[in-house]
Design an enzyme around this catalytic site. Structure first.
Site, PDB file in Angstrom:
ATOM      1  N   ARG A   1       0.325  10.397  -0.211  1.00  0.00           N
ATOM      2  CA  ARG A   1       0.593  11.478   0.743  1.00  0.00           C
ATOM      3  C   ARG A   1       1.782  12.318   0.334  1.00  0.00           C
ATOM      4  NH1 ARG A   1      -0.144   8.285   6.516  1.00  0.00           N
ATOM      5  NH2 ARG A   1      -1.953   7.144   5.788  1.00  0.00           N
TER       6      ARG A   1
ATOM      7  N   GLU B   1       0.852  -1.198   0.000  1.00  0.00           N
ATOM      8  CA  GLU B   1       0.000   0.000   0.000  1.00  0.00           C
ATOM      9  C   GLU B   1       0.880   1.237   0.000  1.00  0.00           C
ATOM     10  OE1 GLU B   1      -2.744   0.309   3.319  1.00  0.00           O
ATOM     11  OE2 GLU B   1      -2.851   2.477   3.027  1.00  0.00           O
TER      12      GLU B   1
ATOM     13  N   LYS C   1     -11.243  -1.764   6.364  1.00  0.00           N
ATOM     14  CA  LYS C   1     -10.095  -1.341   7.179  1.00  0.00           C
ATOM     15  C   LYS C   1     -10.653  -0.707   8.453  1.00  0.00           C
ATOM     16  CE  LYS C   1      -6.779   2.492   7.016  1.00  0.00           C
ATOM     17  NZ  LYS C   1      -5.634   3.070   6.321  1.00  0.00           N
TER      18      LYS C   1
END
Ligand code: 3PG
Length: 217
Positions: A52, A48, A136
């Site tokens: 960002r 993952e 999640k």
């Protein structure tokens, strides 16, 4: 439970490939490929890469092109624009810190399996309404930790979770031993200092340790 890497992946396949999904923050495209190779060498294939940093999409693209043993996913997917850009960069799955119908639809439109982030019962119910049963749990420790997952196992008996946020090598096994936890997510596999120093052996060792975590029966 290793899956065939070719073709479309379901969220459950992404979750069940290894005990831990690394949550990765990359600031330098040159780090992407050696880091991904180190993770794969350590037994972790579902990666993952969080959206960002300005370099995140280029990093995903490099991993998707140059590391065939890895499956690159996009983390921090917060909008339809994020989902489209991630798919274009070669992401095969998406992880979001929360859930909106817009993000869900965009991921379906782009063929990305999605792990939507939830922290409350109402958020779980909204995700379930749209067909998501693999979620999640974020931020896991801050939002209630293993005790919250135990409480949810009653009303949400049909949901599997990937707790992420505050998960460490010290508490991962406690999460993974819960029947409604399919895997955990964590940033500890790719420390910022190991990236900065190009210490790929460290990342490989952390991945190997994570991939060998054995759940309690
Ligand atoms: C995140 O979004 O940064 C992830 O939840 C990772 O959290 P961690 O750094 O506590 O593993």
């Amino acid at each position: 439970m290793a899956v065939n890497l070719s073709g479309n992946l379901t969220a459950l396949q992404v979750m069940q490939d290894a005990p831990v999904i690394p949550v990765i923050v990359l600031h330098d495209v040159a780090h992407a490929v050696p880091m991904a190779r180190a993770l794969v060498a350590g037994g972790i294939r579902m990666l993952e890469v969080t959206l960002r940093t300005p370099q995140a999409l280029a990093c995903m693209e490099a991993i998707a092109k140059e590391v065939p043993g890895a499956v690159v996913g996009a983390g921090t997917v917060r909008s339809a624009v994020d989902a489209a850009a991630a798919a274009k960069a070669g992401a095969r799955f998406a992880v979001s810190p929360g859930y909106t119908k817009t993000v869900g639809q965009a991921c379906r439109d782009h063929g990305l399996s999605l792990l939507p982030g939830v922290a409350t019962g109402s958020e779980i119910m909204m995700a379930l309404e749209d067909g998501y049963t693999e979620l999640k749990f974020f931020p896991a420790m801050q939002a209630g930790g293993p005790a919250m997952l135990k409480a949810w196992s009653g009303p949400f008996f049909d949901v599997k979770f990937c707790p992420t946020g505050g998960v460490t090598p010290g508490n991962a096994l406690e999460f993974l031993s819960l029947p409604n936890v399919a895997c955990v997510g964590g940033s500890w596999l790719v420390p910022a200092d190991a990236l900065a120093q190009g210490d790929w052996a460290c990342i490989e060792r952390l991945a190997r340790e994570a991939s060998q975590i054995q759940r309690k029966p």
